[in-house]
Design a protein around this motif. Structure first.
Motif, PDB file in Angstrom:
ATOM      1  N   TRP A 128     -25.788 -78.900  34.161  1.00  0.00           N
ATOM      2  CA  TRP A 128     -25.121 -79.516  33.042  1.00  0.00           C
ATOM      3  C   TRP A 128     -23.631 -79.115  33.299  1.00  0.00           C
ATOM      4  CZ3 TRP A 128     -24.508 -83.740  30.619  1.00  0.00           C
ATOM      5  CH2 TRP A 128     -23.614 -83.694  29.475  1.00  0.00           C
ATOM      6  N   LYS A 129     -23.481 -77.968  33.634  1.00  0.00           N
ATOM      7  CA  LYS A 129     -21.942 -77.329  34.061  1.00  0.00           C
ATOM      8  C   LYS A 129     -21.303 -78.077  35.338  1.00  0.00           C
ATOM      9  CE  LYS A 129     -21.933 -73.139  31.597  1.00  0.00           C
ATOM     10  NZ  LYS A 129     -21.617 -71.759  31.505  1.00  0.00           N
ATOM     11  N   GLN A 130     -22.443 -78.227  36.261  1.00  0.00           N
ATOM     12  CA  GLN A 130     -21.898 -79.190  37.288  1.00  0.00           C
ATOM     13  C   GLN A 130     -21.552 -80.740  37.071  1.00  0.00           C
ATOM     14  OE1 GLN A 130     -21.770 -77.744  40.641  1.00  0.00           O
ATOM     15  NE2 GLN A 130     -21.587 -75.939  39.071  1.00  0.00           N
ATOM     16  N   VAL A 131     -22.149 -81.006  36.103  1.00  0.00           N
ATOM     17  CA  VAL A 131     -22.028 -82.783  35.788  1.00  0.00           C
ATOM     18  C   VAL A 131     -21.539 -83.221  34.784  1.00  0.00           C
ATOM     19  CG1 VAL A 131     -24.092 -83.000  37.407  1.00  0.00           C
ATOM     20  CG2 VAL A 131     -24.441 -83.162  35.159  1.00  0.00           C
ATOM     21  N   ARG A 132     -21.121 -82.299  33.883  1.00  0.00           N
ATOM     22  CA  ARG A 132     -20.800 -82.789  32.505  1.00  0.00           C
ATOM     23  C   ARG A 132     -19.181 -83.272  32.661  1.00  0.00           C
ATOM     24  NH1 ARG A 132     -17.762 -79.575  29.287  1.00  0.00           N
ATOM     25  NH2 ARG A 132     -17.191 -77.489  30.138  1.00  0.00           N
ATOM     26  N   ALA A 133     -18.872 -84.129  31.674  1.00  0.00           N
ATOM     27  CA  ALA A 133     -17.457 -84.577  31.574  1.00  0.00           C
ATOM     28  C   ALA A 133     -16.926 -85.251  32.895  1.00  0.00           C
ATOM     29  CB  ALA A 133     -16.350 -83.387  31.402  1.00  0.00           C
ATOM     30  N   LYS A 134     -17.938 -86.113  33.496  1.00  0.00           N
ATOM     31  CA  LYS A 134     -17.664 -86.907  34.820  1.00  0.00           C
ATOM     32  C   LYS A 134     -17.069 -85.814  35.954  1.00  0.00           C
ATOM     33  CE  LYS A 134     -16.750 -91.048  32.537  1.00  0.00           C
ATOM     34  NZ  LYS A 134     -16.067 -92.327  32.441  1.00  0.00           N
ATOM     35  N   THR A 135     -17.182 -84.673  36.020  1.00  0.00           N
ATOM     36  CA  THR A 135     -16.910 -83.653  36.805  1.00  0.00           C
ATOM     37  C   THR A 135     -17.683 -83.923  38.364  1.00  0.00           C
ATOM     38  OG1 THR A 135     -18.623 -81.794  36.275  1.00  0.00           O
ATOM     39  CG2 THR A 135     -16.140 -81.883  35.483  1.00  0.00           C
ATOM     40  N   PHE A 136     -18.833 -84.541  38.404  1.00  0.00           N
ATOM     41  CA  PHE A 136     -19.381 -84.939  39.663  1.00  0.00           C
ATOM     42  C   PHE A 136     -19.129 -86.553  40.060  1.00  0.00           C
ATOM     43  CE2 PHE A 136     -23.550 -86.326  41.827  1.00  0.00           C
ATOM     44  CZ  PHE A 136     -23.473 -85.508  42.785  1.00  0.00           C
ATOM     45  N   HIS A 137     -18.131 -86.499  40.882  1.00  0.00           N
ATOM     46  CA  HIS A 137     -17.706 -87.994  41.349  1.00  0.00           C
ATOM     47  C   HIS A 137     -17.355 -88.821  40.003  1.00  0.00           C
ATOM     48  CE1 HIS A 137     -18.735 -86.576  45.463  1.00  0.00           C
ATOM     49  NE2 HIS A 137     -19.923 -86.296  44.867  1.00  0.00           N
ATOM     50  N   ASN A 138     -16.945 -88.432  39.215  1.00  0.00           N
ATOM     51  CA  ASN A 138     -16.522 -89.381  37.977  1.00  0.00           C
ATOM     52  C   ASN A 138     -17.734 -90.120  37.532  1.00  0.00           C
ATOM     53  OD1 ASN A 138     -14.369 -89.965  36.315  1.00  0.00           O
ATOM     54  ND2 ASN A 138     -14.128 -91.827  37.256  1.00  0.00           N
ATOM     55  N   ASP A 148     -20.843 -90.296  34.425  1.00  0.00           N
ATOM     56  CA  ASP A 148     -20.869 -89.961  33.152  1.00  0.00           C
ATOM     57  C   ASP A 148     -22.542 -89.573  33.087  1.00  0.00           C
ATOM     58  OD1 ASP A 148     -20.552 -89.064  30.589  1.00  0.00           O
ATOM     59  OD2 ASP A 148     -20.718 -91.425  29.827  1.00  0.00           O
ATOM     60  N   PHE A 149     -23.010 -88.273  32.932  1.00  0.00           N
ATOM     61  CA  PHE A 149     -24.368 -87.707  32.726  1.00  0.00           C
ATOM     62  C   PHE A 149     -24.628 -87.735  31.179  1.00  0.00           C
ATOM     63  CE2 PHE A 149     -23.789 -87.100  37.127  1.00  0.00           C
ATOM     64  CZ  PHE A 149     -24.961 -86.910  37.757  1.00  0.00           C
ATOM     65  N   ASP A 150     -25.583 -88.082  30.834  1.00  0.00           N
ATOM     66  CA  ASP A 150     -26.102 -87.794  29.336  1.00  0.00           C
ATOM     67  C   ASP A 150     -27.280 -86.637  29.448  1.00  0.00           C
ATOM     68  OD1 ASP A 150     -24.848 -89.856  28.223  1.00  0.00           O
ATOM     69  OD2 ASP A 150     -26.317 -91.397  28.159  1.00  0.00           O
ATOM     70  N   ARG A 151     -27.249 -85.680  28.576  1.00  0.00           N
ATOM     71  CA  ARG A 151     -28.244 -84.711  28.594  1.00  0.00           C
ATOM     72  C   ARG A 151     -29.211 -84.839  27.788  1.00  0.00           C
ATOM     73  NH1 ARG A 151     -27.075 -78.260  27.600  1.00  0.00           N
ATOM     74  NH2 ARG A 151     -29.020 -77.469  27.729  1.00  0.00           N
TER      75      ARG A 151
END
Length: 138
Positions: A46-56, A58-61
């Motif tokens: 989650w820390k790697q992908v939250r808030a569009k940090t992974f290639h912009n 949006d991931f839901d957990r």
């Protein structure tokens, strides 16, 4: 013409929004419990992908889809990310039924292991990039 969502390593990735996914509201209390449990590999991912940090993107957990709660979901791609821990070692048949159901809805599933998230995170993230490019390149 498909809409471009993002680019990964210079390769355009198209949007693949899957509409009208089934939702079982009876799972909502369980959803909150799972979020509070704070499973280490899920928190790390989650820390790697939250808030569009992974290639912009949006991931839901912890997203409810039908009668299942998936670990992570990308609405704009119709992509489920499942982190398989030790409990999955005895649930191969259940996992297969679940995967077939999710795929029947038009979703793609990216499976990773708890061990790899905790010990090979950079490889996991590269594999995810490659999976997205393979399935959603423009």
């Amino acid at each position: 013409m498909k809409e471009i969502l993002t680019a990964i390593n210079g390769i355009s990735v198209h949007r693949n929004f899957v509409e009208n996914l089934p939702y079982n509201p009876k799972l909502k209390p369980l959803l909150n419990e799972k979020r509070k449990a704070g499973i280490l590999s899920e928190v790390i991912f989650w820390k790697q992908v939250r808030a569009k940090t992974f290639h912009n993107i949006d991931f839901d957990r912890q997203r409810i889809i039908g009668n299942y709660i998936v670990d992570f979901y990308v609405k704009t791609l119709g992509l489920v990310i499942e982190i398989d821990g030790w409990s999955h070692e005895t649930k191969e048949i259940d996992d297969e039924v679940r995967q077939k159901y999710l795929e029947s809805l038009g979703l793609k599933i990216f499976r990773i292991t708890d061990f790899d998230v905790r010990n090979n995170l950079s490889v996991v993230m590269k594999d995810l990039e490659n999976f997205i490019i393979e399935h959603y390149k423009y």
